[in-house]
Design an enzyme around this catalytic site. Structure first.
Site, PDB file in Angstrom:
ATOM      1  N   ARG A 105       1.060  -1.269  -0.067  1.00 45.38           N
ATOM      2  CA  ARG A 105       0.045  -0.084   0.084  1.00 45.38           C
ATOM      3  C   ARG A 105       0.848   1.290  -0.060  1.00 45.38           C
ATOM      4  NH1 ARG A 105      -2.637  -3.143   3.793  1.00 45.38           N
ATOM      5  NH2 ARG A 105      -4.427  -3.975   3.046  1.00 45.38           N
ATOM      6  N   LYS A 127       3.041  12.235 -11.698  1.00 45.54           N
ATOM      7  CA  LYS A 127       2.446  11.355 -12.356  1.00 45.54           C
ATOM      8  C   LYS A 127       3.151   9.908 -12.422  1.00 45.54           C
ATOM      9  CE  LYS A 127      -0.478  14.021 -15.767  1.00 45.54           C
ATOM     10  NZ  LYS A 127      -0.570  14.308 -17.406  1.00 45.54           N
ATOM     11  N   GLU A 169      11.027  19.157 -24.844  1.00 49.83           N
ATOM     12  CA  GLU A 169      10.146  19.683 -23.831  1.00 49.83           C
ATOM     13  C   GLU A 169      10.752  20.837 -23.286  1.00 49.83           C
ATOM     14  OE1 GLU A 169       7.588  17.915 -23.171  1.00 49.83           O
ATOM     15  OE2 GLU A 169       8.085  16.007 -23.694  1.00 49.83           O
ATOM     16  N   LYS A 206       7.542  24.293 -15.299  1.00 50.10           N
ATOM     17  CA  LYS A 206       6.573  23.125 -14.964  1.00 50.10           C
ATOM     18  C   LYS A 206       5.746  23.089 -13.459  1.00 50.10           C
ATOM     19  CE  LYS A 206       5.319  18.451 -15.713  1.00 50.10           C
ATOM     20  NZ  LYS A 206       5.543  16.857 -15.985  1.00 50.10           N
ATOM     21  N   GLU A 216      -4.908  18.065 -13.704  1.00 55.15           N
ATOM     22  CA  GLU A 216      -5.014  18.392 -14.961  1.00 55.15           C
ATOM     23  C   GLU A 216      -6.387  18.513 -15.401  1.00 55.15           C
ATOM     24  OE1 GLU A 216      -2.418  16.271 -17.724  1.00 55.15           O
ATOM     25  OE2 GLU A 216      -3.563  16.430 -19.563  1.00 55.15           O
ATOM     26  N   ARG A 220      -3.123  22.848 -16.567  1.00 51.63           N
ATOM     27  CA  ARG A 220      -2.012  21.829 -17.040  1.00 51.63           C
ATOM     28  C   ARG A 220      -2.106  21.226 -18.429  1.00 51.63           C
ATOM     29  NH1 ARG A 220       0.229  16.984 -12.961  1.00 51.63           N
ATOM     30  NH2 ARG A 220       1.881  16.422 -14.191  1.00 51.63           N
ATOM     31  N   ASN A 224       0.530  20.097 -22.689  1.00 46.39           N
ATOM     32  CA  ASN A 224       0.397  18.998 -23.704  1.00 46.39           C
ATOM     33  C   ASN A 224       0.572  19.845 -25.200  1.00 46.39           C
ATOM     34  OD1 ASN A 224      -0.295  16.976 -21.912  1.00 46.39           O
ATOM     35  ND2 ASN A 224      -2.428  17.517 -22.213  1.00 46.39           N
ATOM     36  N   HIS A 227       1.667  17.786 -28.192  1.00 46.51           N
ATOM     37  CA  HIS A 227       1.703  16.295 -27.848  1.00 46.51           C
ATOM     38  C   HIS A 227       0.407  15.798 -28.565  1.00 46.51           C
ATOM     39  CE1 HIS A 227       4.680  17.179 -24.978  1.00 46.51           C
ATOM     40  NE2 HIS A 227       4.645  15.980 -24.834  1.00 46.51           N
ATOM     41  N   HIS A 231       1.985  12.701 -30.302  1.00 48.55           N
ATOM     42  CA  HIS A 231       1.940  11.566 -29.610  1.00 48.55           C
ATOM     43  C   HIS A 231       1.470  10.551 -31.035  1.00 48.55           C
ATOM     44  CE1 HIS A 231       1.144  12.164 -25.266  1.00 48.55           C
ATOM     45  NE2 HIS A 231       2.461  11.577 -25.288  1.00 48.55           N
ATOM     46  N   HIS A 246      10.577  10.218 -28.245  1.00 47.79           N
ATOM     47  CA  HIS A 246       9.562  11.130 -27.924  1.00 47.79           C
ATOM     48  C   HIS A 246       9.783  12.380 -28.231  1.00 47.79           C
ATOM     49  CE1 HIS A 246       6.019  12.423 -25.675  1.00 47.79           C
ATOM     50  NE2 HIS A 246       6.910  13.347 -24.994  1.00 47.79           N
TER      51      HIS A 246
HETATM   52  N1  NAD Z   1       5.585  11.246 -15.085  1.00 46.38           N
HETATM   53  C1  NAD Z   1       5.703  12.193 -15.994  1.00 46.38           C
HETATM   54  O1  NAD Z   1       4.933  13.360 -16.026  1.00 46.38           O
HETATM   55  C2  NAD Z   1       6.459  11.896 -17.343  1.00 46.38           C
HETATM   56  C3  NAD Z   1       6.475  13.217 -18.168  1.00 46.38           C
HETATM   57  C4  NAD Z   1       7.376  12.883 -19.319  1.00 46.38           C
HETATM   58  C5  NAD Z   1       7.703  11.729 -19.815  1.00 46.38           C
HETATM   59  N2  NAD Z   1       7.347  10.652 -19.052  1.00 46.38           N
HETATM   60  C6  NAD Z   1       7.797   9.030 -19.226  1.00 46.38           C
HETATM   61  O2  NAD Z   1       9.047   9.159 -19.173  1.00 46.38           O
HETATM   62  C7  NAD Z   1       9.526   8.142 -20.324  1.00 46.38           C
HETATM   63  C8  NAD Z   1      10.511   8.494 -21.239  1.00 46.38           C
HETATM   64  O3  NAD Z   1      11.789   9.042 -20.419  1.00 46.38           O
HETATM   65  P1  NAD Z   1      13.338   8.993 -20.941  1.00 46.38           P
HETATM   66  O4  NAD Z   1      13.396   9.756 -22.279  1.00 46.38           O
HETATM   67  O5  NAD Z   1      14.108   9.391 -19.805  1.00 46.38           O
HETATM   68  O6  NAD Z   1      13.179   7.448 -21.202  1.00 46.38           O
HETATM   69  P2  NAD Z   1      14.079   6.343 -20.574  1.00 46.38           P
HETATM   70  O7  NAD Z   1      13.859   6.266 -19.096  1.00 46.38           O
HETATM   71  O8  NAD Z   1      13.792   5.137 -21.253  1.00 46.38           O
HETATM   72  O9  NAD Z   1      15.832   6.923 -20.982  1.00 46.38           O
HETATM   73  C9  NAD Z   1      16.097   6.789 -22.099  1.00 46.38           C
HETATM   74  C10 NAD Z   1      17.516   5.946 -22.618  1.00 46.38           C
HETATM   75  O10 NAD Z   1      18.457   6.599 -21.603  1.00 46.38           O
HETATM   76  C11 NAD Z   1      19.064   5.672 -20.864  1.00 46.38           C
HETATM   77  N3  NAD Z   1      19.803   6.300 -19.960  1.00 46.38           N
HETATM   78  C12 NAD Z   1      19.167   7.223 -18.883  1.00 46.38           C
HETATM   79  N4  NAD Z   1      20.176   7.650 -18.136  1.00 46.38           N
HETATM   80  C13 NAD Z   1      21.356   7.504 -19.001  1.00 46.38           C
HETATM   81  C14 NAD Z   1      22.540   8.233 -18.837  1.00 46.38           C
HETATM   82  N5  NAD Z   1      22.617   9.129 -17.998  1.00 46.38           N
HETATM   83  N6  NAD Z   1      23.509   8.067 -19.417  1.00 46.38           N
HETATM   84  C15 NAD Z   1      23.010   7.003 -20.592  1.00 46.38           C
HETATM   85  N7  NAD Z   1      22.244   6.506 -20.661  1.00 46.38           N
HETATM   86  C16 NAD Z   1      21.100   6.916 -20.061  1.00 46.38           C
HETATM   87  C17 NAD Z   1      18.231   4.710 -20.673  1.00 46.38           C
HETATM   88  O11 NAD Z   1      18.387   3.437 -20.177  1.00 46.38           O
HETATM   89  C18 NAD Z   1      17.240   4.623 -21.992  1.00 46.38           C
HETATM   90  O12 NAD Z   1      17.768   3.677 -22.627  1.00 46.38           O
HETATM   91  C19 NAD Z   1       8.367   7.665 -21.055  1.00 46.38           C
HETATM   92  O13 NAD Z   1       7.844   6.702 -20.644  1.00 46.38           O
HETATM   93  C20 NAD Z   1       7.342   8.792 -20.486  1.00 46.38           C
HETATM   94  O14 NAD Z   1       5.899   8.336 -20.527  1.00 46.38           O
HETATM   95  C21 NAD Z   1       6.640  10.793 -18.044  1.00 46.38           C
HETATM   96 ZN    ZN Z   2       6.365  14.943 -23.899  1.00 43.69          ZN
END
Ligand code: NAD
Ligand code: ZN
Length: 345
Positions: A105, A127, A169, A206, A216, A220, A224, A227, A231, A246
């Protein structure tokens, strides 16, 4: 809201934080790239802990990996007083936070985001979640980490394409909230940026938006911008040979939605040109065929945020001012993709 600590010495700052917080056990959740690139930067000064590394990538942000994480927590006898440290990009933060928040939990967690995208975007706003049967971020919750530690030291090992993806972003934050910020980005050679200053500024934008509308319900939605179409472009390329990150897809979406902003909200033609020139300069151009446009348009309408046969988008009245719930038709979307396609790089 989460407390965000900008760290110039990540190992030391984590050490101080962990010494000042009581917990029964410490667990690190990381992915197969971050474990090599990032874990060595903090592991030596961490107190006794165990870690779990899952295969990197969005395709692993799913219930099967969660199941492995929950099993690991169970096998290692993590109790309700334990603390989890999520070390990695947005995938690790979203999924690690979700697993911690649901295990027994909910146990406490801290986040150490290691990609530009996760630092400027995923680290703020609470999120958490995973993908489910092809639906992105379909299962999840809102919950805050105890703290988020941000350090640009991690960016040194980040592949350029990933850095650029996060930069989309950053550009978005300027476009929706802060004209001067956008202009300052444009002035720089984007590969020689002051990342620390950029991360701080983007996070403050942000944070301000999320503080006004955490769930949202309204404002908020401006986050987007780019996006709705972005997306759809992203998921189109998921189904094809060529893969788009992305931010690369969001860059296409921002150009297309800037066109819609001109058409529907009176964004000036000068602003539209500034936006498309800069995005094409940073991201190059993706080619989109006629048939692809139809698919992308239909994908936009499948988006869970929309009802009926118009979709509500967040569009720019001018650079630095974004409005939400602007109805957009399928025809508008096709026109915006034509606009994108006709741009010269
Ligand atoms: N929660 C939210 O508000 C929110 C907002 C935006 C995106 N997201 C989510 O975030 C994700 C995308 O994030 P991301 O782009 O960080 O993707 P990710 O976590 O997959 O990282 C991208 C790549 O970089 C590698 N990596 C990470 N740090 C590294 C470093 N310092 N050196 C070398 N390699 C490294 C990872 O292993 C991966 O292969 C998506 O799933 C998206 O839905 C969430
Ligand atoms: Zn985004």
């Amino acid at each position: 809201m989460e407390s965000i600590i900008f760290s110039s010495n990540i190992a030391q700052d984590l050490d101080v934080f962990l010494k000042n917080h009581k917990f029964s056990k410490l667990g690190v959740i990381t992915d197969s790239n971050s474990v090599d690139a990032c874990y060595p930067l903090i592991s030596k000064t961490l107190p006794e802990h165990s870690y779990f590394s899952f295969s990197a990538g969005e395709v692993h942000k799913n219930i099967e990996t969660c199941s492995q994480i929950w099993q690991w927590l169970t096998d290692q006898a993590f109790d309700r007083k334990s603390l989890i440290l999520n070390l990695g990009g947005g995938v690790t933060g979203d999924m690690g936070g979700f697993c911690a928040s649901t295990y027994k939990r909910g146990i406490r967690f801290i986040n150490v985001p290691t990609t530009l995208l996760s630092q400027v975007d995923a680290s703020v706003g609470g999120k958490l979640g995973i993908d489910f049967n092809g639906y992105k971020n379909h299962i999840g919750i809102f919950n805050e980490p105890e703290a988020v530690f941000i350090s640009d030291v991690f960016l040194k090992t980040l592949p350029l394409a990933e850095l650029r993806s996060g930069y989309a972003e950053v550009i978005k934050h300027g476009l929706i909230c802060h004209e001067n910020y956008f202009e300052s980005l444009k002035m720089q050679d984007w590969e020689n940026q002051d990342w620390k200053a950029i991360i701080e500024k983007s996070i403050s934008i942000k944070k301000e938006v999320v503080a006004k509308d955490p769930k949202e319900d309204g404002l908020r939605k401006i986050l987007n911008f780019g996006h709705t179409i972005g997306h759809a472009v992203e998921s189109f390329y998921l189904d094809s040979e060529q893969h788009l990150l992305h931010g690369e897809a969001i860059a296409v979406g921002m150009v297309a939605e800037a066109f819609l902003s001109r058409k529907l909200l009176g964004l000036s033609s000068l602003d539209l040109q500034k936006i498309s020139d800069f995005l094409l300069f940073v991201f190059g151009k993706v080619s989109i065929s006629e048939e692809d446009m139809d698919y992308i348009m239909r994908k936009c309408f499948q988006d869970k945020k929309n009802e009926g046969d118009v979709i509500n988008c967040s569009l720019l009245r001018r650079i630095g001012q974004c409005e939400y719930n602007i109805p957009v038709s399928g025809e508008n979307i096709i026109q915006s993709l034509h606009f994108y396609n006709n741009l010269r790089q």
